[in-house]
Design an enzyme around this catalytic site. Structure first.
Site, PDB file in Angstrom:
ATOM      1  N   ASP A  61       0.789  -1.231   0.000  1.00 21.78           N
ATOM      2  CA  ASP A  61       0.000   0.000   0.000  1.00 21.78           C
ATOM      3  C   ASP A  61       0.830   1.295   0.000  1.00 21.78           C
ATOM      4  O   ASP A  61       0.284   2.382  -0.141  1.00 21.78           O
ATOM      5  CB  ASP A  61      -0.973   0.008   1.193  1.00 21.78           C
ATOM      6  CG  ASP A  61      -0.271  -0.220   2.537  1.00 21.78           C
ATOM      7  OD1 ASP A  61       0.880   0.236   2.716  1.00 21.78           O
ATOM      8  OD2 ASP A  61      -0.891  -0.850   3.418  1.00 21.78           O
ATOM      9  N   HIS A 121       6.443  -7.735  -1.328  1.00 24.63           N
ATOM     10  CA  HIS A 121       5.387  -8.119  -2.278  1.00 24.63           C
ATOM     11  C   HIS A 121       5.112  -7.042  -3.315  1.00 24.63           C
ATOM     12  O   HIS A 121       4.060  -7.055  -3.951  1.00 24.63           O
ATOM     13  CB  HIS A 121       4.110  -8.487  -1.510  1.00 24.63           C
ATOM     14  CG  HIS A 121       4.284  -9.687  -0.636  1.00 24.63           C
ATOM     15  ND1 HIS A 121       3.455  -9.991   0.423  1.00 24.63           N
ATOM     16  CD2 HIS A 121       5.227 -10.671  -0.659  1.00 24.63           C
ATOM     17  CE1 HIS A 121       3.882 -11.112   1.009  1.00 24.63           C
ATOM     18  NE2 HIS A 121       4.950 -11.537   0.380  1.00 24.63           N
TER      19      HIS A 121
END
Ligand code: NAD
Ligand code: ZN
Length: 250
Positions: A105, A120
């Protein structure tokens, strides 16, 4: 709780190379749902359709619809919370060397952390699978409004987010950088991760085997609580600011 804060603050203060390892739980208080646990994202969206590489390669429109309806509006809206800010402040104080995160995010960077390893990837970067041209999330959203799935403006190729889908290996360069940090660390602080997926389940173990102190702050029990020197089951946004205050005070 007070003893925990005190012990953590002096542990971090006395360390030479403290690093943090974060998961979806640290962003929960920013309003981003975690995958597992109550209100988990997977309750509503089937990961096989939205987050698996096989499905993305077969028909990426499922992912891009999810991006348009859920992912993009959410990421545009969310702000870092007190836990992200505390880790950034810890770095600024010279007490934290880096953050290794499983999150995609970008909230650690928004909070001001500069040494961030994104295991990730990030949902904020999009690239073309054919010509490698990079695009921002905003660019992709604009292209997507005209056509789904969105074609690369440069070559009409297939765009994808710079994230690791299920079914894909982690980037070996990124993973190696994480292992290097773990090797150097003498204090390993886990925040908001259930520690079930690889390599989340492995990094803390390696740190511990390498002689680092292991601390876990997570709302619920984790797989590795039994290994930790310090464990607290509570909300990160409540706990981390208190640790910072204590470090600054002492
Ligand atoms: P997870 O969903 O498996 O576990 C999250 C943990 O955080 C849970 O154990 C929960 O008890 C805890 N938690 C919830 N709220 C908390 C709070 N306020 N304070 C402290 N702890 C809290 O997440 P994971 O371990 O990161 O692993 C799953 C995968 O989820 C990762 O691959 C990650 O890429 C992905 N993911 C990322 C985001 C994001 O980028 N924000 C969101 C959802 C999932
Ligand atoms: Zn292209």
């Amino acid at each position: 709780m007070r003893d925990f804060i005190k012990a953590m603050a002096s542990g971090i203060d006395a360390s030479d190379y403290a690093i943090a390892f974060t998961g979806a739980g640290i962003s929960a208080e920013s309003g981003i749902p975690t995958y597992r646990g109550e209100d988990g994202l997977w309750e509503e969206y089937d990961p096989h359709l939205y987050a698996h590489i096989r499905s993305f390669l077969q028909d990426s429109s499922h992912y891009w619809n999810f991006f348009r309806e859920v992912r993009y509006p959410l990421i545009k809206k969310v702000r870092p919370n007190k836990a992200h800010l505390a880790l950034s402040e810890m770095e600024a104080l010279g007490k934290l060397k880096s953050v290794i995160t499983q999150n995609i995010d970008g909230l650690h960077q928004d909070a001001g952390s500069s040494a961030v390893i994104e295991l990730h990837g990030t949902t904020r970067r999009i690239f073309c699978m054919d010509c490698s041209q990079e695009y921002s999330m905003e660019d992709a959203f604009t292209i997507l409004k005209a056509k789904c799935p969105p074609p690369c403006p440069n070559c009409e190729g297939k765009l994808r987010p710079d994230v690791i889908f299920f079914g894909e290996p982690l980037d070996s360069v990124v993973l190696r950088a994480a292992y290097e940090e773990v090797k150097k660390s003498d204090f390993f602080l886990v925040v908001g991760s259930s520690l079930v997926v690889y390599p989340a389940a492995e990094l803390p173990v390696r740190a511990k085997q390498g002689g680092a102190a292991l601390a876990i702050i997570n709302k619920e029990e984790t797989q590795l609580d039994h290994l930790a020197d310090y464990v607290l089951h509570d909300e990160a946004g409540k706990v981390l600011p208190q640790i910072i205050s204590r470090i600054k005070r002492d």
